[in-house]
Design an enzyme around this catalytic site. Structure first.
Site, PDB file in Angstrom:
ATOM      1  N   TYR A  84       0.819  -1.213   0.000  1.00 52.14           N
ATOM      2  CA  TYR A  84       0.000   0.000   0.000  1.00 52.14           C
ATOM      3  C   TYR A  84       0.860   1.273   0.000  1.00 52.14           C
ATOM      4  O   TYR A  84       0.333   2.371   0.096  1.00 52.14           O
ATOM      5  CB  TYR A  84      -0.943   0.005   1.201  1.00 52.14           C
ATOM      6  CG  TYR A  84      -2.061  -1.011   1.069  1.00 52.14           C
ATOM      7  CD1 TYR A  84      -1.799  -2.289   0.615  1.00 52.14           C
ATOM      8  CD2 TYR A  84      -3.358  -0.697   1.394  1.00 52.14           C
ATOM      9  CE1 TYR A  84      -2.804  -3.226   0.486  1.00 52.14           C
ATOM     10  CE2 TYR A  84      -4.378  -1.625   1.268  1.00 52.14           C
ATOM     11  CZ  TYR A  84      -4.092  -2.891   0.810  1.00 52.14           C
ATOM     12  OH  TYR A  84      -5.089  -3.812   0.673  1.00 52.14           O
TER      13      TYR A  84
ATOM     14  N   LYS B  13       3.704 -14.591   5.015  1.00 53.14           N
ATOM     15  CA  LYS B  13       4.006 -15.472   3.881  1.00 53.14           C
ATOM     16  C   LYS B  13       5.529 -15.479   3.714  1.00 53.14           C
ATOM     17  O   LYS B  13       6.072 -15.271   2.622  1.00 53.14           O
ATOM     18  CB  LYS B  13       3.287 -14.955   2.618  1.00 53.14           C
ATOM     19  CG  LYS B  13       3.285 -15.922   1.459  1.00 53.14           C
ATOM     20  CD  LYS B  13       2.293 -17.048   1.571  1.00 53.14           C
ATOM     21  CE  LYS B  13       2.462 -18.050   0.442  1.00 53.14           C
ATOM     22  NZ  LYS B  13       1.637 -19.262   0.577  1.00 53.14           N
TER      23      LYS B  13
ATOM     24  N   ASP C  27      -5.988  -6.316   5.390  1.00 53.89           N
ATOM     25  CA  ASP C  27      -7.159  -5.821   4.667  1.00 53.89           C
ATOM     26  C   ASP C  27      -8.053  -6.995   4.267  1.00 53.89           C
ATOM     27  O   ASP C  27      -9.270  -7.014   4.508  1.00 53.89           O
ATOM     28  CB  ASP C  27      -6.662  -5.060   3.424  1.00 53.89           C
ATOM     29  CG  ASP C  27      -7.741  -4.204   2.793  1.00 53.89           C
ATOM     30  OD1 ASP C  27      -8.881  -4.221   3.282  1.00 53.89           O
ATOM     31  OD2 ASP C  27      -7.442  -3.531   1.794  1.00 53.89           O
TER      32      ASP C  27
ATOM     33  N   ASP D   9      -2.236 -18.351   3.976  1.00 57.08           N
ATOM     34  CA  ASP D   9      -3.241 -19.210   3.316  1.00 57.08           C
ATOM     35  C   ASP D   9      -3.834 -20.198   4.319  1.00 57.08           C
ATOM     36  O   ASP D   9      -5.047 -20.414   4.377  1.00 57.08           O
ATOM     37  CB  ASP D   9      -2.664 -19.904   2.073  1.00 57.08           C
ATOM     38  CG  ASP D   9      -1.200 -20.267   2.188  1.00 57.08           C
ATOM     39  OD1 ASP D   9      -0.570 -19.902   3.199  1.00 57.08           O
ATOM     40  OD2 ASP D   9      -0.672 -20.916   1.272  1.00 57.08           O
TER      41      ASP D   9
END
Ligand code: NAI
Length: 342
Positions: free
Chosen positions: A123, A170, A227, A203
């Site tokens: 972002y 991740k 988000d 995930d």
């Protein structure tokens, strides 16, 4: 008297922010709303810009209630929501997600707090075309911001009796960027030995959240994962109409719902103002008006428990105005009971 900046926003923003203001005013707390100009300001190309007046107002009042603002998809100006968070260094996005009493969803016992880093990651808005057909978007992760958000999460856990912080990442794929984030969180976790610390790959975290959400206590995430996981969690407890949020920095605080402008229902008087009203309750807590904040929550919870005057997104047929009238009446009744008791 508390001065509070009010940014009504776009789409359903003006409807839900008017509703939230009425509910907060009904508590009897003296709020002096400084409503900012809504007319878009644009640059030479016609792209919308953040109003300097909005920043000036929040710098003065230090606290704002904000409706959602629209961002064009795959073209046009940057998100003004993101720009506002960055300009005021509102580095922590706090989103408590809980079942509402009486509101039947597929899950019971959801009570998870999301702490999302709010200033960097993908972002940062750094994208460029390398050659036609190839675009590069930069994921910015710094030790400073990662350590700051980790410390916020653990301090929040300590102050609010949360037992476990789970960092979502991740770092198996993004070894440097998510790896830096994770290493910062691990260092901070060491300063809070009384709080359990866990890690999950994003995930797997999503799968676990939709299988067994009640196992989670506090989730700590970078900006993009935060988000996405916020909307996922909202879906566990009845949707975007019911989940509040706060953007917090060391100097300023902006309270807004998790949801966006909901263009599909804007202007129809059907939007659910629960999320922004509960964000308003967080604002009252922030101002030190804990009793009033509690009165707002109790009035809303009572309506959900009774299943009366609810909007259609949560299974009712009431309009925004009917729901708001009912909450206002309950908050006013509680305020006059408090006065009689005093
Ligand atoms: P959205 O959150 O506006 O809507 C998603 C779905 O949830 C829609 O079906 C909508 O009707 C429903 N919904 C949302 N809030 C509701 C409420 N209070 N009551 C009842 N139903 C509600 O997400 P979408 O459609 O992806 O985004 C629309 C615009 O909002 C975009 O321009 C986006 O950039 C912006 N946005 C702004 C945010 C902010 O100001 N912080 C946050 C998220 C999106």
């Amino acid at each position: 008297m508390h001065r509070v900046t009010l940014i009504p926003g776009d789409g359903i923003g003006p409807e839900v922010s008017a509703a939230a203001c009425r509910i907060l005013n009904a508590t009897g707390v003296k709020l002096d709303w400084e409503e900012v100009e809504a007319e878009p300001v644009t640059d030479r190309r016609g792209d919308r810009l953040l109003h300097a007046g909005w920043l000036d107002s929040i710098r003065r009042t230090r606290v704002a209630l904000k409706g959602p603002m629209a961002t064009p998809v795959a073209e046009g100006h940057r998100s003004l929501n993101v720009a506002l968070r960055q300009a005021l260094e509102l580095y922590a996005n706090l989103r408590p997600v809980r079942n509402l009493p009486g509101l039947k969803t597929r899950f019971d016992g959801v009570d998870v707090v999301i702490v999302r880093e709010n200033t960097e990651d993908l972002y940062a808005g750094l994208e460029h075309t390398v050659v036609p057909g190839v675009v590069e978007g930069l994921k910015i992760v710094t030790e400073r911001a990662s350590t700051r958000i980790a410390r916020f999460a653990f301090q929040y856990a300590r102050a609010n009796h949360r037992r476990t912080v789970c960092a979502i990442h991740k770092a198996n794929i993004m070894k440097l960027s998510d790896g830096l984030f994770l290493n910062c969180v691990r260092r901070v976790a060491g300063e809070f030995p009384e709080i359990n610390y866990q890690e999950l790959i994003v995930d797997n975290a999503c799968m676990q959240l939709v299988m067994k959400p009640e196992q989670f206590d506090l989730l700590l995430l970078q900006n993009l994962y935060g988000d996405i996981v916020s909307d996922l969690c909202a879906g566990l407890v009845g949707g975007l109409g019911v989940v509040p949020a706060a953007n917090l920095g060391s100097e300023h605080a902006v309270f807004e719902a998790v949801h966006g402008t909901a263009p599909d229902i804007a202007g129809k008087n059907v939007a659910n103002p629960t999320a922004l009203a509960l964000s308003g309750a967080m604002l009252l807590d922030h101002l030190g008006e804990a009793a009033a904040a509690q009165a707002v929550r109790q009035a809303i919870h009572a309506l959900y428990r009774e299943g009366r005057h609810l909007t259609s997104d949560v299974g009712g047929s009431a309009s925004t105005t009917e729901f708001t009238d009912a909450v206002v009446a309950a908050v006013e009744a509680a305020a006059s009971r408090r006065q009689v008791g005093a």
